[in-house]
Enzyme design. Structure first.
Site, PDB file in Angstrom:
ATOM      1  N   SER A 137       0.877  -1.181   0.000  1.00  8.65           N
ATOM      2  CA  SER A 137       0.000   0.000   0.000  1.00  8.65           C
ATOM      3  C   SER A 137       0.901   1.213   0.000  1.00  8.65           C
ATOM      4  O   SER A 137       2.075   1.136   0.403  1.00  8.65           O
ATOM      5  CB  SER A 137      -0.867  -0.008   1.268  1.00  8.65           C
ATOM      6  OG  SER A 137      -1.431   1.267   1.473  1.00  8.65           O
ATOM      7  N   TYR A 192      -2.657   0.042  10.531  1.00 11.47           N
ATOM      8  CA  TYR A 192      -2.554  -0.363   9.122  1.00 11.47           C
ATOM      9  C   TYR A 192      -1.142  -0.086   8.599  1.00 11.47           C
ATOM     10  O   TYR A 192      -0.517  -0.957   7.981  1.00 11.47           O
ATOM     11  CB  TYR A 192      -3.593   0.408   8.306  1.00 11.47           C
ATOM     12  CG  TYR A 192      -3.743  -0.051   6.879  1.00 11.47           C
ATOM     13  CD1 TYR A 192      -4.454  -1.201   6.579  1.00 11.47           C
ATOM     14  CD2 TYR A 192      -3.184   0.675   5.831  1.00 11.47           C
ATOM     15  CE1 TYR A 192      -4.610  -1.623   5.264  1.00 11.47           C
ATOM     16  CE2 TYR A 192      -3.332   0.271   4.521  1.00 11.47           C
ATOM     17  CZ  TYR A 192      -4.047  -0.881   4.241  1.00 11.47           C
ATOM     18  OH  TYR A 192      -4.189  -1.299   2.942  1.00 11.47           O
TER      19      TYR A 192
HETATM   20  N1  LIG Z   1      -8.698  -0.705  -1.047  1.00 11.04           N
HETATM   21  C1  LIG Z   1      -7.594   0.020  -0.958  1.00 11.04           C
HETATM   22  O1  LIG Z   1      -7.624   1.269  -1.058  1.00 11.04           O
HETATM   23  C2  LIG Z   1      -6.272  -0.653  -0.788  1.00 11.04           C
HETATM   24  C3  LIG Z   1      -5.114   0.074  -1.083  1.00 11.04           C
HETATM   25  C4  LIG Z   1      -3.862  -0.518  -0.899  1.00 11.04           C
HETATM   26  C5  LIG Z   1      -3.808  -1.817  -0.449  1.00 11.04           C
HETATM   27  N2  LIG Z   1      -4.941  -2.503  -0.169  1.00 11.04           N
HETATM   28  C6  LIG Z   1      -4.819  -3.877   0.313  1.00 11.04           C
HETATM   29  O2  LIG Z   1      -5.405  -4.749  -0.612  1.00 11.04           O
HETATM   30  C7  LIG Z   1      -5.808  -5.955   0.052  1.00 11.04           C
HETATM   31  C8  LIG Z   1      -7.240  -6.251  -0.329  1.00 11.04           C
HETATM   32  O3  LIG Z   1      -8.061  -5.215   0.187  1.00 11.04           O
HETATM   33  P1  LIG Z   1      -9.465  -4.808  -0.439  1.00 11.04           P
HETATM   34  O4  LIG Z   1      -9.410  -3.354  -0.631  1.00 11.04           O
HETATM   35  O5  LIG Z   1      -9.792  -5.700  -1.559  1.00 11.04           O
HETATM   36  O6  LIG Z   1     -10.401  -5.083   0.826  1.00 11.04           O
HETATM   37  P2  LIG Z   1     -11.751  -5.936   0.991  1.00 11.04           P
HETATM   38  O7  LIG Z   1     -12.645  -5.750  -0.182  1.00 11.04           O
HETATM   39  O8  LIG Z   1     -12.257  -5.557   2.345  1.00 11.04           O
HETATM   40  O9  LIG Z   1     -11.260  -7.447   0.992  1.00 11.04           O
HETATM   41  C9  LIG Z   1     -10.548  -8.002   2.043  1.00 11.04           C
HETATM   42  C10 LIG Z   1     -10.739  -9.509   2.011  1.00 11.04           C
HETATM   43  O10 LIG Z   1      -9.932 -10.084   3.041  1.00 11.04           O
HETATM   44  C11 LIG Z   1     -10.661 -11.156   3.623  1.00 11.04           C
HETATM   45  N3  LIG Z   1     -10.167 -11.338   4.991  1.00 11.04           N
HETATM   46  C12 LIG Z   1     -10.172 -10.431   5.998  1.00 11.04           C
HETATM   47  N4  LIG Z   1      -9.662 -10.970   7.108  1.00 11.04           N
HETATM   48  C13 LIG Z   1      -9.329 -12.244   6.795  1.00 11.04           C
HETATM   49  C14 LIG Z   1      -8.762 -13.320   7.537  1.00 11.04           C
HETATM   50  N5  LIG Z   1      -8.433 -13.189   8.830  1.00 11.04           N
HETATM   51  N6  LIG Z   1      -8.547 -14.494   6.893  1.00 11.04           N
HETATM   52  C15 LIG Z   1      -8.886 -14.653   5.595  1.00 11.04           C
HETATM   53  N7  LIG Z   1      -9.417 -13.666   4.844  1.00 11.04           N
HETATM   54  C16 LIG Z   1      -9.641 -12.476   5.447  1.00 11.04           C
HETATM   55  C17 LIG Z   1     -12.123 -10.730   3.550  1.00 11.04           C
HETATM   56  O11 LIG Z   1     -13.003 -11.828   3.443  1.00 11.04           O
HETATM   57  P3  LIG Z   1     -13.671 -12.546   4.733  1.00 11.04           P
HETATM   58  O12 LIG Z   1     -14.237 -11.438   5.574  1.00 11.04           O
HETATM   59  O13 LIG Z   1     -14.695 -13.468   4.166  1.00 11.04           O
HETATM   60  O14 LIG Z   1     -12.563 -13.273   5.397  1.00 11.04           O
HETATM   61  C18 LIG Z   1     -12.160  -9.948   2.248  1.00 11.04           C
HETATM   62  O15 LIG Z   1     -12.536 -10.788   1.171  1.00 11.04           O
HETATM   63  C19 LIG Z   1      -5.592  -5.678   1.549  1.00 11.04           C
HETATM   64  O16 LIG Z   1      -4.357  -6.234   1.947  1.00 11.04           O
HETATM   65  C20 LIG Z   1      -5.510  -4.170   1.617  1.00 11.04           C
HETATM   66  O17 LIG Z   1      -4.746  -3.743   2.719  1.00 11.04           O
HETATM   67  C21 LIG Z   1      -6.173  -1.948  -0.340  1.00 11.04           C
END
Ligand SMILES: NC(=O)c1ccc[n+]([C@@H]2O[C@H](COP(=O)([O-])OP(=O)(O)OC[C@H]3O[C@@H](n4cnc5c(N)ncnc54)[C@H](OP(=O)(O)O)[C@@H]3O)[C@@H](O)[C@H]2O)c1
Length: 235
Positions: A138, A151
């Site tokens: 990130s 985070y």
């Molecule tokens: N969105 C942004 O702006 C952004 C920017 C930079 C980086 N990121 C990174 O990108 C990655 C994906 O994020 P996203 O934006 O796609 O978020 P998201 O839509 O909230 O997806 C996160 C996923 O992680 C799963 N999860 C959470 N805790 C878990 C656990 N303990 N074990 C297994 N699965 C788990 C959730 O599913 P369940 O609840 O079913 O487990 C969910 O499917 C993350 O690492 C985030 O930090 C995001």
């Protein structure tokens, strides 16, 4: 020449970035092993991606669960060659107002969870001398944002882990490409206090395209990092 695609293992595959990367990798011909805590969103991702693969409900904090899934994947789907730890959470609140537990949980999911995935599958990748690890960092892996202490700590920690791991496995044939997005339009923002310009965020499809581009690189080339930012800057 690039070998034919194997199994892509994706955590957090039930929504957002993980789901989109799953769709892109299916389009590249990978079979999918989709991991997350809830089965239904994983099945929806698999269906949207064309259905070649399997879902494995599990919590990435539980190393033993990932070890078991690694053995099952190999038997049911074949060898893995792409690992995408996209499971992640964001607890956002001022440091002194945040329960101490939130820091622990952030580190366990965002940092230790990624390490657990690598520990489970990396021995087989190294054994075959092929594969790519695609940790989702990130912009918060190098820069502090007010309210994002847990985070940022988890992403800076993950950055250190994967850069050190890169040196350990350099020359083995297993590559590491860091994906470093800024604000990306995903469900993650539903739980973040404040108002955010969703329509100015990076569309998740760009992450899917970036992953495929990195994998298409000549095997003599390591795409070390892909950084994406909203054109308007940090939102
Ligand atoms: N969105 C942004 O702006 C952004 C920017 C930079 C980086 N990121 C990174 O990108 C990655 C994906 O994020 P996203 O934006 O796609 O978020 P998201 O839509 O909230 O997806 C996160 C996923 O992680 C799963 N999860 C959470 N805790 C878990 C656990 N303990 N074990 C297994 N699965 C788990 C959730 O599913 P369940 O609840 O079913 O487990 C969910 O499917 C993350 O690492 C985030 O930090 C995001």
């Amino acid at each position: 020449m690039n070998p034919s695609p194997g199994v892509a293992v994706i955590t957090g595959a039930g929504s957002g970035i993980g789901r989109e990367i799953a769709r892109s990798l299916a389009g590249r011909g990978h079979r999918l092993a989709l991991i997350g805590r809830r089965r239904e969103p994983l099945e929806a991702t698999l269906a949207a991606a064309g259905g070649r693969g399997a879902v494995f409900p599990a919590d990435v904090r539980e190393a033993a669960q990932l070890e078991r899934i690694a053995a099952e994947t190999e038997g049911a789907l074949g060898p893995a060659d792409v690992l995408v730890p996209a499971a992640g959470i964001a607890h956002v609140a001022p440091f002194l107002e945040q329960p101490a537990e939130d820091l622990r949980t952030s580190l366990e999911v965002n940092l230790v969870g990624a390490a657990n995935l690598f520990r489970a599958y990396l021995p087989a990748l190294l054994g075959r001398g092929i594969g790519t690890l695609l940790p989702i960092l990130s912009v918060a892996a190098r820069r502090g944002f007010s309210g994002w202490t847990s985070y940022c700590a988890s992403k800076w920690g993950l950055l250190g882990l994967v850069e050190a791991l890169r040196e350990e496995i350099r020359g083995t044939g297993v590559r590491i490409t860091l994906l470093t997005p800024g604000a990306t339009a995903s469900p993650l923002w539903d739980g973040v206090p404040g108002s955010w310009q969703r329509d100015a965020m990076i569309p998740v499809e760009e992450l899917g395209r970036a992953v495929v581009w990195a994998l298409e690189a000549d095997p003599r080339v390591e795409v070390e990092e892909i950084r994406l930012q909203p054109a308007k800057g940090n939102l």
